[in-house]
Design an enzyme around this catalytic site. Sequence first.
Site, PDB file in Angstrom:
ATOM      1  N   HIS B  39       0.823  -1.209   0.000  1.00  0.00           N
ATOM      2  CA  HIS B  39       0.000   0.000   0.000  1.00  0.00           C
ATOM      3  C   HIS B  39       0.852   1.251   0.000  1.00  0.00           C
ATOM      4  O   HIS B  39       0.560   2.221  -0.684  1.00  0.00           O
ATOM      5  CB  HIS B  39      -0.943   0.016   1.219  1.00  0.00           C
ATOM      6  CG  HIS B  39      -2.239  -0.686   0.959  1.00  0.00           C
ATOM      7  ND1 HIS B  39      -2.394  -2.034   1.126  1.00  0.00           N
ATOM      8  CD2 HIS B  39      -3.434  -0.219   0.508  1.00  0.00           C
ATOM      9  CE1 HIS B  39      -3.642  -2.367   0.810  1.00  0.00           C
ATOM     10  NE2 HIS B  39      -4.287  -1.301   0.423  1.00  0.00           N
ATOM     11  N   LYS B 104      -9.966  -7.596   8.142  1.00  0.00           N
ATOM     12  CA  LYS B 104     -10.636  -7.897   9.413  1.00  0.00           C
ATOM     13  C   LYS B 104     -10.533  -6.687  10.318  1.00  0.00           C
ATOM     14  O   LYS B 104      -9.543  -5.950  10.279  1.00  0.00           O
ATOM     15  CB  LYS B 104     -10.028  -9.128  10.082  1.00  0.00           C
ATOM     16  CG  LYS B 104      -8.641  -8.936  10.659  1.00  0.00           C
ATOM     17  CD  LYS B 104      -8.185 -10.172  11.400  1.00  0.00           C
ATOM     18  CE  LYS B 104      -6.755 -10.041  11.905  1.00  0.00           C
ATOM     19  NZ  LYS B 104      -6.652  -9.262  13.159  1.00  0.00           N
TER      20      LYS B 104
END
Lengths: 306, 185
Positions: B39, B104
């Site tokens: 990222h 999550k």
Amino acid sequence: MDLYLSEQNHGAAHSRLNGPIPREQVMREIAAPIISEAVAQLCIDANYHLGEDVLTALKEGLAKEESPTGRAILEQIIENAGIARQGEFPMCQDTGFAIFFVELGQEVIITGKTLEEAITEGVRKGYGEGFLRKSIVSDPLQRVNTKDNTPPVIWIETKPGKDLKITVAPKGGGSENMSEVAMLTPSDGAEGVKNFVVDKVRRAGSNPCPPIVVGVGIGGTFEKVAWLAKKSLLRPVGDRHPDPFYAAMELELLDRINKLGIGPQGLGGRVTALDVHVEVFPCHIASLPASVNIQCHAARHKSIVI
Amino acid sequence: MADMIRISTPLTDAVVKTLHTGDSVLITGVIYTARDSAHKRLVDLLDAGQPLPIDLAGQLVYYVGPSPARPGKPIGSAGPTTSSRMNTYAPRLLAIGSKGMIGKGEMNAKVAEALQAHCGVYMVAVGGAAALIAKSIKANEIVAWPELGAEAIAKLTVVDFPAIVAQDCHGGNIYQEGIAKYGIK
């Protein structure tokens, strides 16, 4: 390899009367490769075989959980443990930082390498042969992967005797990140500690992969209290503190945590924690250190006595 | 559990709008893996005005760093990692057309705003159900930055990948709804 001292040679008196006893008769030698091999197998076992204590607690949680989503999640986690047990896929892709708690008998001599080197070699071998993820970077800021999951974190305590007990507890990053130390003051008391623990679990919320096991350290010093919380996670789920005062505190904390409503994976429900373990140590008159170390539901640890 | 909703990637806005918090979905198609390091590199490229190594239009990004594949298997265990570490990055990828993320744990208010602004969806897979999830992954091809190891970007081909809608394009947030429903004062 296993040179146990024979009865008739036992005791310092004998030594003084008849000259020194050869070292190998007093001490037990363990060759480093034996330790490395055992550690490699422990790392693999811990990552593929979830303990029966955790499985039982998950099944009990499934019976208690009111949220349909929560129940579906618990079912997935139980099914996942069964798939992992077949030996092809570790139960979680985060196969953890390899943390060791070693009880070293004082009459044991490690030959060939230091104990730390022997364990490190075992981690390298186990994480390679077990197809476990290499999750360690060599430097916290420059972040280059060591590619063999070393170094491990190793804690050594000495014990009387000739046994070497090694416990590995692979610890995932997600739950470890949700841990904290608080330097409370004595006037905060038990209530202050309990509020700190429950608030920490509330703030951790969905992040540490609930249902969790909550390790709590109370007392000692800044670094000792963190160690206590970590060590408490080695106790089986369902195990109570031997002191009734702390056993009651564990159950009260478990009840308060499970009223938070966080639930499996944080999606809402009754089963947020499978257990709470408290470990304590004497502390300074001015201090009340407290710590929380959160363990995800992949509460992995395996031990061997060599 | 409610009926499973089957969706296929790439996703359209129309499909994303049908998804609501608590929905159980089975995803089929291509998903791209990326976590912390990948990222950072993606956003650095966007900052520099450079092209990305993958086309994210309509695609889902899965926050995962799998364990190594055994011979003959496409992947090792492959459960989600904690999404909040990608809070600063996710809105940037939604802004260039990605339709959502799988991970999550709760994502923050900035991500929630971006999901509404760009019609995206945040879904969760069960953290720690990594062996079970791996069974739904049929192919795994590293498409960028292999030097990142477990953090490299991979193109996964999945069939019936199990997930739950956690934060939707309508402002829904299952974490807040769950605690409101099951919390006891």
